[in-house]
Design an enzyme around this catalytic site. Structure first.
Site, PDB file in Angstrom:
ATOM      1  N   GLY A 266      -6.995 -18.196 -12.109  1.00  0.00           N
ATOM      2  CA  GLY A 266      -8.044 -17.609 -12.948  1.00  0.00           C
ATOM      3  C   GLY A 266      -8.306 -18.466 -14.161  1.00  0.00           C
ATOM      4  N   SER A 267      -8.781 -17.832 -15.203  1.00  0.00           N
ATOM      5  CA  SER A 267      -9.155 -18.549 -16.424  1.00  0.00           C
ATOM      6  C   SER A 267      -7.932 -18.914 -17.251  1.00  0.00           C
ATOM      7  CB  SER A 267     -10.088 -17.685 -17.268  1.00  0.00           C
ATOM      8  OG  SER A 267      -9.382 -16.560 -17.776  1.00  0.00           O
TER       9      SER A 267
ATOM     10  N   GLY B 254      -4.350 -16.900 -18.133  1.00  0.00           N
ATOM     11  CA  GLY B 254      -3.033 -17.509 -18.069  1.00  0.00           C
ATOM     12  C   GLY B 254      -2.265 -17.382 -19.372  1.00  0.00           C
TER      13      GLY B 254
ATOM     14  N   GLU C 174      -2.666 -21.646 -11.824  1.00  0.00           N
ATOM     15  CA  GLU C 174      -3.770 -22.538 -11.476  1.00  0.00           C
ATOM     16  C   GLU C 174      -4.974 -21.987 -12.221  1.00  0.00           C
ATOM     17  OE1 GLU C 174      -6.796 -24.246 -10.612  1.00  0.00           O
ATOM     18  OE2 GLU C 174      -6.885 -22.792  -8.984  1.00  0.00           O
TER      19      GLU C 174
ATOM     20  N   CYS D 197     -13.163 -23.764  -9.539  1.00  0.00           N
ATOM     21  CA  CYS D 197     -12.358 -24.349 -10.611  1.00  0.00           C
ATOM     22  C   CYS D 197     -12.429 -25.871 -10.554  1.00  0.00           C
ATOM     23  CB  CYS D 197     -10.920 -23.863 -10.555  1.00  0.00           C
ATOM     24  SG  CYS D 197     -10.137 -24.070  -8.956  1.00  0.00           S
TER      25      CYS D 197
END
Length: 499
Positions: A234-235, A239, A256, A290
């Site tokens: 995700g963003s 994280g 990630e 991403c």
């Protein structure tokens, strides 16, 4: 006949054999805004119960021989082959990517199943030289426990499979918290997996637990001490919130996160090849990968020619219903994403950018944007999950690499050049600082055989291929003394007194 997401959903649910419930979490298709189904949101107590079932299943699954665990994953891959077309269509319906990408995402799941099956016979450690006579030193790898997987909307099934298929052959169980924006894709995959597992004698109940919902469900998973690893995609913002919650209980995270990926185009580049790579990397999945190309760094000598070509290509990109043949750009995931893109373009213009395209054209659809920037300003170093391509100039390779590396993210990168020295410099320790560095192809479209992930604010995690399986296991160093003496390491003398 006009398109109806509700009617398409009903057909797909019937073909996939799932019946969405009447829960409180609704899913709408970004194609036309129609409600396509609802699922029930998991409370923290529901998450705890799911983890408990996964923990109980782990006690059994860890003792099943790894090749047999691989056989389950092989059968799951066969089931995915049988359901590829309807599942791929559901991916397109729920997240808006064009149909070839939706089908490609399911193919990626099939590919990682194949990879994991082979891996199930290769979970090997090392035999290590020991300084002590009549001793043997080695390392062994053991199953870790229930693995939490938090996945994102833009790859609603493939990234889960990267994690889950490896975790399963490694002897772990899986608790999956998908994006609240794509709950139906997760429900379909869980149903396909359940159909396989119920026919597999060694598969315990609780092997895969699905918990739907938003932040509350994710936090409950992150906080549970029975989950030794949380893999989250995700963003960067997500994280930053997640990692400390897991770390405070000494759990592991595999992150990630965001990418702000660049391509350097050198004077010697094959520009026809570069044009095609730029277009797919910048507007594929409507710029919601991403690994999407966000920054194009072009040498002065070819800038006018290449950028002129892109300005001619961009208005002709076909935008519309992602199910229709010929469509290259589908919708953004929701209206909030459209608003975020417009805010970023306004900032870019305020920072001296010359903008082409980017206009909303109804619903969740936008025109991809080109933004020629005088410098790598504040908006450029941030990731906006939308089809905006920032374009910068350079004169020397060192300058280009400095621009490439001069952002907080470090996921993917590429260079187009036919100069061997430039290519090798880019791949060297003095070149790209990203987890992925490509030559003469774009930064997106990674294969499952290589480890996927990046550095800096991308989080440092690695998923999918290579030796990424090690993240889902625990390592033990073992020493066996098969002699009659007890020599100590480092020559330590510790003899007990004789009587």
């Amino acid at each position: 006949m006009s398109f109806s997401s509700e009617a398409e959903a009903a057909r797909l649910f019937d073909r996939l054999g799932i019946t969405p419930g009447a829960g409180d979490l609704g899913s709408t298709s970004p194609i036309d805004g129609g409600l396509i189904g609802k699922v029930a949101t998991a409370s923290p107590a529901d998450v705890a119960a799911a983890v408990g079932r996964a923990q109980a299943a782990f006690q059994h699954w860890r003792m099943v021989p790894a090749p047999r665990r691989g056989e389950l994953v092989r059968r799951f891959g066969e089931a995915l082959r049988a359901h590829k077309e309807p599942l791929g269509r559901l991916v397109t319906l729920e997240c808006g990517k064009i149909l070839s990408e939706g089908l490609g995402e399911v193919q990626e799941m099939i590919d990682i199943c194949d990879f994991a099956v082979g891996l199930s016979r290769q979970l090997h450690g090392l035999t290590i030289a020991t300084e002590r006579r009549d001793h043997r030193m080695m390392e062994t790898w053991h199953p870790l426990g229930p693995v939490g997987v938090i996945s994102a909307f833009n790859f609603p099934v493939a990234v889960w499979a990267w994690n889950a298929c490896l975790a399963l052959v490694c002897g772990d169980t899986v608790v999956w918290k998908p994006s609240e924006k794509t709950p139906l894709c997760a429900a379909a995959v869980a149903a396909i997996f359940a159909g396989v597992a119920i026919e597999f004698e060694e598969a315990p109940e609780g092997l895969l637990e699905l918990v739907q919902g938003g932040r509350e469900a994710g936090e409950a998973l992150a906080d549970d001490p029975r989950v030794p690893l949380v893999s989250a995609t995700g963003s960067t913002r997500m994280g930053r919130a997640l990692a400390p919650r897991v770390a405070v209980r000494f759990g592991r995270t595999l992150l990630e996160l965001g990418g702000n990926n660049a391509m350097i185009v050198a004077p010697s580049a094959d520009l026809a090849l570069a044009e095609r790579a730029i277009a797919f990397a910048a507007v594929g999945t409507a710029g919601q990968r991403c690994t999407s190309l966000r920054r194009l760094i072009v040498h002065d000598d070819i800038y006018d020619h290449l950028v002129g070509r892109l300005k001619a290509i961009w208005p002709g990109l076909s935008i519309g219903n992602p199910f229709e043949s010929g469509t290259l750009v589908g919708p953004l995931i929701d209206e909030d994403a459209v608003a975020a893109m417009q805010a970023a373009l306004a900032r870019a213009k305020g920072q001296g950018g010359a903008i082409q395209g980017g206009e909303p054209i109804g619903g969740c659809y936008v025109r991809p944007a080109l933004a020629e920037m005088p410098a790598q300003s504040g908006v450029v170093i941030e990731e906006t999950f939308a089809p905006i391509l920032y374009i910068l100039r350079y004169r020397t390779l060192d300058e280009a690499i400095a621009l490439q590396n001069g952002v907080p993210q470090g996921l993917s990168s590429s260079i187009f050049t036919t100069d061997l020295r430039e290519a090798e410099t880019f791949l060297s320790a003095a070149g790209s600082d990203c987890g992925i560095a490509n030559v003469n192809l774009g930064p997106s479209g990674a294969e499952i055989g290589g480890a996927f992930g990046g550095e800096k604010e991308t989080g440092g995690g690695r998923e999918s291929g290579s030796d990424s399986w090690r993240a889902y296991m625990r390592r033990a160093t073992n020493v066996v003394n098969y002699g009659r003496d007890l020599p100590l390491a480092q020559g330590v003398d510790f003899d007990l007194p004789t009587e």
